[in-house]
Design a protein around this motif. Structure first.
Motif, PDB file in Angstrom:
ATOM      1  N   ARG A  69      -1.832   0.885  -6.911  1.00 47.78           N
ATOM      2  CA  ARG A  69      -1.266   1.045  -5.600  1.00 47.78           C
ATOM      3  C   ARG A  69      -0.318   2.182  -5.627  1.00 47.78           C
ATOM      4  O   ARG A  69      -0.316   2.981  -4.789  1.00 47.78           O
ATOM      5  N   ASP A  70       0.270   2.636  -6.751  1.00 43.03           N
ATOM      6  CA  ASP A  70       1.027   3.948  -6.682  1.00 43.03           C
ATOM      7  C   ASP A  70       0.456   5.032  -6.595  1.00 43.03           C
ATOM      8  O   ASP A  70       0.411   6.151  -5.967  1.00 43.03           O
ATOM      9  N   ARG A  72      -2.671   5.120  -5.203  1.00 40.63           N
ATOM     10  CA  ARG A  72      -3.180   5.070  -3.816  1.00 40.63           C
ATOM     11  C   ARG A  72      -2.062   5.707  -2.895  1.00 40.63           C
ATOM     12  O   ARG A  72      -2.452   6.555  -2.065  1.00 40.63           O
ATOM     13  N   GLU A  73      -0.951   5.320  -3.149  1.00 41.24           N
ATOM     14  CA  GLU A  73       0.204   6.050  -2.404  1.00 41.24           C
ATOM     15  C   GLU A  73       0.425   7.254  -2.327  1.00 41.24           C
ATOM     16  O   GLU A  73       0.705   8.067  -1.390  1.00 41.24           O
ATOM     17  N   ARG A  74       0.073   7.842  -3.799  1.00 39.67           N
ATOM     18  CA  ARG A  74       0.561   9.203  -3.924  1.00 39.67           C
ATOM     19  C   ARG A  74      -0.524   9.910  -3.283  1.00 39.67           C
ATOM     20  O   ARG A  74      -0.660  11.029  -2.979  1.00 39.67           O
ATOM     21  N   LYS A  76      -2.380   9.151  -0.751  1.00 35.22           N
ATOM     22  CA  LYS A  76      -2.369   9.168   0.694  1.00 35.22           C
ATOM     23  C   LYS A  76      -1.183  10.405   1.086  1.00 35.22           C
ATOM     24  O   LYS A  76      -1.750  11.020   1.964  1.00 35.22           O
ATOM     25  N   ALA A  77      -0.248  10.308   0.340  1.00 34.21           N
ATOM     26  CA  ALA A  77       0.792  11.480   0.687  1.00 34.21           C
ATOM     27  C   ALA A  77       0.381  12.785   0.559  1.00 34.21           C
ATOM     28  O   ALA A  77       0.437  13.548   1.218  1.00 34.21           O
TER      29      ALA A  77
END
Length: 110
Positions: A69-70, A72-74, A76-77
């Protein structure tokens, strides 16, 4: 007209608790899927939903290969940042061309 199936959204706390229940009772069943099938109705979801939560948790904890998840979030950012930088770059190119043309016109007039 086709009606849309409404999927209930579970809070992160509920998802976490459900996944933890599966992990804690996993040894009582012949397989992970059997544990998931047993727990899902108790939680009020379909087995596939619970399996997805278990799989994500296994990826996040390094017990299974995949993108956390981390990560994926990174990602996306970073994708948002690249998009913003490309937009800014395009604006700078247009401004540069505009000012170069203005300078050329000024020199030709003098």
């Amino acid at each position: 007209m086709m009606s849309k199936k409404i999927t209930p959204k579970y809070s992160p706390e509920v998802r976490e608790c459900a996944v933890r229940m599966v992990q804690e009772h996993r040894g009582e069943y012949p397989s992970l899927w059997a544990a998931i099938e047993s727990m899902a109705p108790k939680i009020g979801c379909v087995p596939q939903t619970l399996h997805e939560g278990v799989r994500k948790q296994e990826i996040d904890t390094g017990r299974h290969d995949g993108v956390t998840r981390d990560e994926r979030e990174r990602l996306k950012a970073l994708e948002r940042e690249v998009k913003e930088l490309r937009r800014a770059n395009e604006i700078l190119k247009l401004a540069s061309a505009f000012f170069a043309q203005a300078e050329l016109d000024r020199r030709l007039k003098s």
